[in-house]
Write a protein that holds these residues in place. Sequence first.
Motif, PDB file in Angstrom:
ATOM      1  N   LYS A 207      13.161  16.036  13.340  1.00  0.00           N
ATOM      2  CA  LYS A 207      13.415  14.533  13.146  1.00  0.00           C
ATOM      3  C   LYS A 207      12.217  13.549  13.450  1.00  0.00           C
ATOM      4  CE  LYS A 207      15.709  11.342  11.227  1.00  0.00           C
ATOM      5  NZ  LYS A 207      14.855  10.104  11.651  1.00  0.00           N
ATOM      6  N   ALA A 208      11.605  13.933  14.470  1.00  0.00           N
ATOM      7  CA  ALA A 208      10.468  13.010  15.274  1.00  0.00           C
ATOM      8  C   ALA A 208       9.223  13.236  14.293  1.00  0.00           C
ATOM      9  CB  ALA A 208      10.261  13.623  16.658  1.00  0.00           C
ATOM     10  N   TRP A 209       9.010  14.551  13.860  1.00  0.00           N
ATOM     11  CA  TRP A 209       8.100  14.795  12.882  1.00  0.00           C
ATOM     12  C   TRP A 209       8.185  14.167  11.793  1.00  0.00           C
ATOM     13  CZ3 TRP A 209       7.802  16.872   8.163  1.00  0.00           C
ATOM     14  CH2 TRP A 209       6.475  17.265   7.547  1.00  0.00           C
ATOM     15  N   ILE A 210       9.471  14.110  11.121  1.00  0.00           N
ATOM     16  CA  ILE A 210       9.773  13.158   9.813  1.00  0.00           C
ATOM     17  C   ILE A 210       9.525  12.059   9.885  1.00  0.00           C
ATOM     18  CG2 ILE A 210      11.585  12.790   8.467  1.00  0.00           C
ATOM     19  CD1 ILE A 210      12.590  15.499   8.878  1.00  0.00           C
ATOM     20  N   ASP A 211       9.789  11.410  11.120  1.00  0.00           N
ATOM     21  CA  ASP A 211       9.701   9.958  11.331  1.00  0.00           C
ATOM     22  C   ASP A 211       8.097   9.386  11.307  1.00  0.00           C
ATOM     23  OD1 ASP A 211      12.252   9.552  11.347  1.00  0.00           O
ATOM     24  OD2 ASP A 211      12.523   9.267  13.741  1.00  0.00           O
ATOM     25  N   GLN A 212       7.447  10.369  11.865  1.00  0.00           N
ATOM     26  CA  GLN A 212       5.875   9.857  12.276  1.00  0.00           C
ATOM     27  C   GLN A 212       5.520   9.888  10.733  1.00  0.00           C
ATOM     28  OE1 GLN A 212       3.962   8.924  14.426  1.00  0.00           O
ATOM     29  NE2 GLN A 212       5.043   9.393  16.415  1.00  0.00           N
ATOM     30  N   VAL A 213       5.733  10.974  10.003  1.00  0.00           N
ATOM     31  CA  VAL A 213       4.659  11.142   8.729  1.00  0.00           C
ATOM     32  C   VAL A 213       5.319  10.474   7.603  1.00  0.00           C
ATOM     33  CG1 VAL A 213       3.839  13.301   9.354  1.00  0.00           C
ATOM     34  CG2 VAL A 213       5.874  13.219   8.244  1.00  0.00           C
ATOM     35  N   THR A 214       6.526   9.568   7.665  1.00  0.00           N
ATOM     36  CA  THR A 214       7.169   9.009   6.554  1.00  0.00           C
ATOM     37  C   THR A 214       7.138   7.515   6.595  1.00  0.00           C
ATOM     38  OG1 THR A 214       8.719  10.742   6.704  1.00  0.00           O
ATOM     39  CG2 THR A 214       9.417   8.846   5.425  1.00  0.00           C
ATOM     40  N   PHE A 215       6.465   7.136   5.242  1.00  0.00           N
ATOM     41  CA  PHE A 215       6.187   5.524   5.082  1.00  0.00           C
ATOM     42  C   PHE A 215       6.741   5.162   3.945  1.00  0.00           C
ATOM     43  CE2 PHE A 215       3.194   6.829   8.461  1.00  0.00           C
ATOM     44  CZ  PHE A 215       2.963   5.688   9.086  1.00  0.00           C
ATOM     45  N   PRO A 216       7.115   3.806   3.878  1.00  0.00           N
ATOM     46  CA  PRO A 216       7.742   3.146   2.402  1.00  0.00           C
ATOM     47  C   PRO A 216       7.146   3.748   1.168  1.00  0.00           C
ATOM     48  CG  PRO A 216       7.573   1.632   4.202  1.00  0.00           C
ATOM     49  CD  PRO A 216       6.772   2.724   4.594  1.00  0.00           C
ATOM     50  N   ARG A 217       7.931   4.055   0.016  1.00  0.00           N
ATOM     51  CA  ARG A 217       7.555   4.190  -1.019  1.00  0.00           C
ATOM     52  C   ARG A 217       6.483   5.573  -1.038  1.00  0.00           C
ATOM     53  NH1 ARG A 217       8.199  -0.977  -0.431  1.00  0.00           N
ATOM     54  NH2 ARG A 217       9.508  -1.954  -1.526  1.00  0.00           N
TER      55      ARG A 217
ATOM     56  N   ILE B  15       0.625  -1.241  -0.115  1.00  0.00           N
ATOM     57  CA  ILE B  15       0.030  -0.171  -0.075  1.00  0.00           C
ATOM     58  C   ILE B  15       1.108   1.278   0.067  1.00  0.00           C
ATOM     59  CG2 ILE B  15      -1.738   1.485   1.257  1.00  0.00           C
ATOM     60  CD1 ILE B  15      -2.869  -1.265   2.490  1.00  0.00           C
ATOM     61  N   THR B  16       0.779   1.916  -0.975  1.00  0.00           N
ATOM     62  CA  THR B  16       1.531   3.154  -1.012  1.00  0.00           C
ATOM     63  C   THR B  16       0.560   4.552  -1.200  1.00  0.00           C
ATOM     64  OG1 THR B  16       1.554   3.246  -3.511  1.00  0.00           O
ATOM     65  CG2 THR B  16       3.518   2.082  -2.470  1.00  0.00           C
ATOM     66  N   ASP B  17      -0.360   4.288  -1.256  1.00  0.00           N
ATOM     67  CA  ASP B  17      -1.535   5.518  -1.264  1.00  0.00           C
ATOM     68  C   ASP B  17      -1.500   5.883   0.173  1.00  0.00           C
ATOM     69  OD1 ASP B  17      -3.195   7.522  -1.392  1.00  0.00           O
ATOM     70  OD2 ASP B  17      -4.872   6.282  -2.623  1.00  0.00           O
ATOM     71  N   PRO B  18      -1.207   7.162   0.755  1.00  0.00           N
ATOM     72  CA  PRO B  18      -1.229   7.714   2.128  1.00  0.00           C
ATOM     73  C   PRO B  18      -2.771   7.595   2.556  1.00  0.00           C
ATOM     74  CG  PRO B  18       0.507   8.938   1.051  1.00  0.00           C
ATOM     75  CD  PRO B  18      -0.271   8.012  -0.028  1.00  0.00           C
ATOM     76  N   HIS B  19      -3.770   7.925   1.744  1.00  0.00           N
ATOM     77  CA  HIS B  19      -4.951   7.720   1.974  1.00  0.00           C
ATOM     78  C   HIS B  19      -5.683   6.371   2.233  1.00  0.00           C
ATOM     79  CE1 HIS B  19      -4.443  11.657  -0.581  1.00  0.00           C
ATOM     80  NE2 HIS B  19      -5.384  11.925   0.338  1.00  0.00           N
ATOM     81  N   ARG B  20      -4.761   5.507   2.194  1.00  0.00           N
ATOM     82  CA  ARG B  20      -5.262   4.035   2.520  1.00  0.00           C
ATOM     83  C   ARG B  20      -4.660   3.503   3.753  1.00  0.00           C
ATOM     84  NH1 ARG B  20      -4.334   0.029  -2.070  1.00  0.00           N
ATOM     85  NH2 ARG B  20      -5.458  -1.236  -0.482  1.00  0.00           N
ATOM     86  N   TYR B  21      -3.569   4.112   4.340  1.00  0.00           N
ATOM     87  CA  TYR B  21      -2.824   3.645   5.417  1.00  0.00           C
ATOM     88  C   TYR B  21      -3.597   2.984   6.619  1.00  0.00           C
ATOM     89  CZ  TYR B  21       1.491   6.001   3.304  1.00  0.00           C
ATOM     90  OH  TYR B  21       2.543   6.184   2.520  1.00  0.00           O
TER      91      TYR B  21
END
Length: 220
Positions: free
Chosen positions: A117-127, A66-72
């Motif tokens: 960096k904490a914000w970046i880690d929270q909002v970042t997912f593969p692909r 799943i790469t679409d953020p709206h489907r996370y």
Amino acid sequence: MPGLLHLDASARSTSFSRRLGARFADGWRAAHPGAPYVHRDLAADPVPFIDEAWTELCDELMRRRITDPHRYHEVVETPAQKAAWAVLAPLLDELLAADVVLVATPMYNFSVPAALKAWIDQVTFPRMSLAGTRFVVVCARGGTYLPGTPRAAVEHATSYLRDFFDGHFAVTDVDVVAAELVNSLVDPVLADRRSEHEASVASAEAEVDRLVAAFAAAAA
């Protein structure tokens, strides 16, 4: 109508990165009256570090491709995962809704503050692609790290952000503005370089104004 997400990461309530960020945000909002604007102060209201439940969500997204953020949200199952999702969902919504992301940050110990960096880690997912989103980074640095200077190689704040946005979000359209030698105001060793600092701030403010005008022209 384009929307702006404005992030502040400085531990100081009054700082040069905040000053440059506010200058851009104020100019942008004046040029886009009524446009959506969200300001998140990552120092005053810190984002929690990711936890094991977050990593479980990340793993499941990869398994299901799943790469679409709206489907996370589809992979959220356990109580711990629901708690992790409750933290990250509003952050992710703000990011996805923004056409322009303004990151106002100092450089601490050669890199970005932990709060950012904490914000970046929270909002970042593969692909995860944010292609089409514009990023503006305004930064303040205690010394000078410009290309060609002795310490240029250890500038891991704006260089990290450029590499990250490009390598992970597929965003190559990143504008970077930096003010140098901020420590000349407090460090006696750098006192004789205060005029360089002042010139750097003036140049950074002029570049911020140029960017604001460019965004306004593009939206006209």
